[in-house]
Design a protein around this motif. Sequence first.
Motif, PDB file in Angstrom:
ATOM      1  N   SER A   1       6.341  15.269  -1.544  1.00  0.00           N
ATOM      2  CA  SER A   1       6.763  13.741  -1.830  1.00  0.00           C
ATOM      3  C   SER A   1       8.039  13.547  -1.025  1.00  0.00           C
ATOM      4  N   THR A   2       8.593  14.657  -0.890  1.00  0.00           N
ATOM      5  CA  THR A   2      10.194  14.552   0.058  1.00  0.00           C
ATOM      6  C   THR A   2       9.594  14.218   1.623  1.00  0.00           C
ATOM      7  N   ILE A   3       8.616  14.743   2.045  1.00  0.00           N
ATOM      8  CA  ILE A   3       8.017  14.567   3.447  1.00  0.00           C
ATOM      9  C   ILE A   3       7.502  13.271   3.510  1.00  0.00           C
ATOM     10  N   LYS A   4       6.755  12.662   2.605  1.00  0.00           N
ATOM     11  CA  LYS A   4       6.311  11.576   2.737  1.00  0.00           C
ATOM     12  C   LYS A   4       7.389  10.411   2.784  1.00  0.00           C
ATOM     13  N   GLU A   5       8.417  10.693   1.871  1.00  0.00           N
ATOM     14  CA  GLU A   5       9.501   9.566   1.803  1.00  0.00           C
ATOM     15  C   GLU A   5      10.265   9.674   3.116  1.00  0.00           C
ATOM     16  N   GLN A   6      10.518  10.837   3.752  1.00  0.00           N
ATOM     17  CA  GLN A   6      10.959  11.022   5.108  1.00  0.00           C
ATOM     18  C   GLN A   6      10.246  10.256   6.101  1.00  0.00           C
ATOM     19  N   SER A   7       8.979  10.194   6.040  1.00  0.00           N
ATOM     20  CA  SER A   7       8.198   9.816   7.104  1.00  0.00           C
ATOM     21  C   SER A   7       8.280   8.363   6.843  1.00  0.00           C
TER      22      SER A   7
ATOM     23  N   LYS B   1       0.731  -1.141   0.132  1.00  0.00           N
ATOM     24  CA  LYS B   1      -0.131   0.038  -0.104  1.00  0.00           C
ATOM     25  C   LYS B   1       1.020   1.274  -0.034  1.00  0.00           C
ATOM     26  N   LYS B   2       1.940   1.273   0.992  1.00  0.00           N
ATOM     27  CA  LYS B   2       2.920   2.472   1.117  1.00  0.00           C
ATOM     28  C   LYS B   2       3.568   2.650  -0.301  1.00  0.00           C
ATOM     29  N   ALA B   3       3.981   1.606  -0.840  1.00  0.00           N
ATOM     30  CA  ALA B   3       4.821   1.483  -2.002  1.00  0.00           C
ATOM     31  C   ALA B   3       3.933   2.000  -3.405  1.00  0.00           C
ATOM     32  N   LYS B   4       2.658   1.725  -3.204  1.00  0.00           N
ATOM     33  CA  LYS B   4       1.725   2.089  -4.412  1.00  0.00           C
ATOM     34  C   LYS B   4       1.564   3.638  -4.153  1.00  0.00           C
ATOM     35  N   LYS B   5       1.296   4.046  -2.951  1.00  0.00           N
ATOM     36  CA  LYS B   5       1.010   5.560  -2.826  1.00  0.00           C
ATOM     37  C   LYS B   5       2.310   6.397  -3.091  1.00  0.00           C
TER      38      LYS B   5
ATOM     39  N   ARG C   1       4.528   5.540  -5.224  1.00  0.00           N
ATOM     40  CA  ARG C   1       4.586   5.389  -6.867  1.00  0.00           C
ATOM     41  C   ARG C   1       3.767   6.292  -7.533  1.00  0.00           C
ATOM     42  N   ASN C   2       2.338   6.557  -6.975  1.00  0.00           N
ATOM     43  CA  ASN C   2       1.577   7.372  -7.659  1.00  0.00           C
ATOM     44  C   ASN C   2       2.060   8.721  -7.402  1.00  0.00           C
ATOM     45  N   SER C   3       2.439   9.272  -6.391  1.00  0.00           N
ATOM     46  CA  SER C   3       2.995  10.537  -6.257  1.00  0.00           C
ATOM     47  C   SER C   3       4.400  10.783  -7.420  1.00  0.00           C
ATOM     48  N   GLN C   4       4.858   9.873  -7.203  1.00  0.00           N
ATOM     49  CA  GLN C   4       6.025   9.952  -8.235  1.00  0.00           C
ATOM     50  C   GLN C   4       5.390   9.983  -9.618  1.00  0.00           C
ATOM     51  N   TYR C   5       4.518   9.449  -9.988  1.00  0.00           N
ATOM     52  CA  TYR C   5       3.986   9.482 -11.294  1.00  0.00           C
ATOM     53  C   TYR C   5       3.205  11.055 -11.530  1.00  0.00           C
ATOM     54  N   ILE C   6       2.749  11.561 -10.547  1.00  0.00           N
ATOM     55  CA  ILE C   6       2.215  12.801 -10.370  1.00  0.00           C
ATOM     56  C   ILE C   6       3.538  13.904 -10.714  1.00  0.00           C
TER      57      ILE C   6
END
Length: 183
Positions: free
Chosen positions: A169-175, A27-31, A33-38
Amino acid sequence: MENDNLNKLWGIQANEISNFNPKDIIKKAKKQRNSQYISITVMSLTVIVLIIYAFYYAFNQLNTFNLGLILMISSLTLRIILEFYSLYRKEKQLISMAQKSYFAYLKKYYKARQMINFVITPVCIAVYIFGFYLLLPYFKDYFSKGFYTYILISGFLSLIFVIAIIIKSTIKEQSFLRQFHKS
């Protein structure tokens, strides 16, 4: 990438990682990945608009205007390439690894993303801003004052929008990385 295949692969392993189960990681990987696509989509659209403009109007002579366009296009293209590389590298690893190995890989992956997020991205943004700055005198000379003001405002708002997406997206990755360190 099939969730069922990953669940089977990870389900047959005896030891589980304490805070994450396969569904959580998927689930986290898909989320993410979707933000990277955006991000890739927004940057790609900007590059396409710049390239169309450059070939239609600009590249008849070499000057600072063209240099500015080249810098803007180059910085965004580099960032797009890095996003695609990290996105597909991670997906390839996801399919071929067992749960524990993938968990360790994700830790390394997000640490490498820190280099992209905190070093390469700010350099790309600075180069993009410098390129835009080089265009401004030409815009001021060739366009009406009202349209020039529109270009300034829309240019800065677009830049702020893209930077906000990158920061989010950086904040999400750091989290996500902090969650790995807790486990």
